[in-house]
Design an enzyme around this catalytic site. Structure first.
Site, PDB file in Angstrom:
ATOM      1  CE1 TYR A 194      -3.211   2.857   0.239  1.00  0.00           C
ATOM      2  CE2 TYR A 194      -3.727   2.194   2.487  1.00  0.00           C
ATOM      3  CZ  TYR A 194      -3.953   3.009   1.398  1.00  0.00           C
ATOM      4  OH  TYR A 194      -4.919   3.977   1.460  1.00  0.00           O
TER       5      TYR A 194
ATOM      6  CE  LYS B 287      -6.269   1.429  -1.062  1.00  0.00           C
ATOM      7  NZ  LYS B 287      -6.898   1.454   0.280  1.00  0.00           N
TER       8      LYS B 287
END
Length: 300
Positions: free
Chosen positions: A145, A173
């Site tokens: 992330y 992400k």
């Protein structure tokens, strides 16, 4: 060089239409597992094929490990294999992240969402060792992330290239928004790519992303599925029209913050999932009135 179809890469573990789900609380502030299970089922019925539990929008900084794992187990027990469950397991402490990642795997997670260590501002080598240490400790795929607006330090493209060589590091992400760098990584690695910023969902799909992990989807899952279906069918005009229609929700999220937006929007739609935990607060009456107008403008 990448192998396989970028548009479907990673979907078996991370899905394509995902939601960073809120964590419901009771009036006394304790976690509401029954409401969490019901909410997860609602989102699956609306079109989500994966859910992030205990992510930032799930108030990961203010929920304990036991609460996170109890919610994961409850949703897995009720929904079975009907949805991919991505467990948020990251922190700024590598040892704690390893412990939480292992526990999440044992609790039934299909994959892990691990945020870049925040606050401590590690070097790129420190970031690399953090993610590989976590990935070495588990047997399920890890999604990096990358959100420098919160972590301060980005994961540089060179570091992502190195991480892509690890067999358990399977996805990114992206909440950084560097489309050019992302396209190069999609082209030249096997990393699955997910939009982590709703305004860029359609641009990232055009760049080759597998899907998106949404916040506005708390009240617009059907519209996001329609956007994805239109894009997959080559109907870019319809996909763009839906994306533009949803812009009032994106602006509301930016104004209120993800947690406050999502919980307040759900309340306006008849799903009271409780107040956020401090330091996040509920919107004022005036902010709720404006949010109601935003939902109406977006057609949700």
């Amino acid at each position: 060089m990448s192998t396989g179809n970028a548009a479907t890469r990673g979907s078996a573990h991370f899905g394509t239409i995902s939601l960073a789900m809120v964590t419901p609380f009771k009036k006394d502030g304790s976690i509401d597992l029954d409401a969490g299970v019901a909410l997860a089922g609602h989102f699956v019925d609306e079109g989500c094929d994966s859910l992030v539990l205990a992510g930032t929008t799930g108030e990961s900084p203010t929920t304990g490990a036991t609460e996170k794992l109890d919610l994961l187990r409850a949703v897995r027990s009720e929904l079975g294999d009907s949805v991919k469950l991505i467990a948020g397991s990251g922190s700024y402490d590598t040892a704690v992240t390893v412990e939480m990642s292992r526990a999440s795997q044992e609790a039934g997670a299909d994959s892990l969402l691990v945020v870049t260590p925040y606050y401590s501002r590690p070097s790129q080598e420190g970031i690399y060792q953090h993610f590989t240490t976590v990935a070495d400790a588990v047997d399920i795929p890890v999604c990096v992330y990358d959100i420098p607006s919160r972590s301060v330090v980005p994961v540089e493209p060179e570091t992502l290239h190195r991480l892509a060589d690890h067999p358990q590091i399977a996805a990114v992400k992206d909440a950084k928004g560097d489309l050019a760098a992302g396209m190069e990584l999609i082209e030249n690695t096997d990393l699955a790519w997910y939009s982590g910023d709703d305004p860029l969902n359609l641009p990232w799909l055009a760049a080759g992303a597998t899907g998106f992990i949404s916040v506005i989807g708390h009240v617009a899952t059907r519209q996001l599925k329609q956007l994805r279906d239109a894009f997959d069918a080559g109907d870019i005009a319809t996909a763009r029209s839906i994306a533009v229609q949803l812009q009032p929700l994106q602006k509301a999220q930016a104004r209120l913050g993800g947690v406050t937006f999502a919980k307040a929007a759900l309340k306006l739609k008849g799903k009271d999932v409780g107040a956020p935990r401090l330091p996040i607060i509920e919107p004022t009456a005036a902010e709720m009135d404006q949010l109601a107008q935003d939902l109406q403008a977006a057609g949700v």
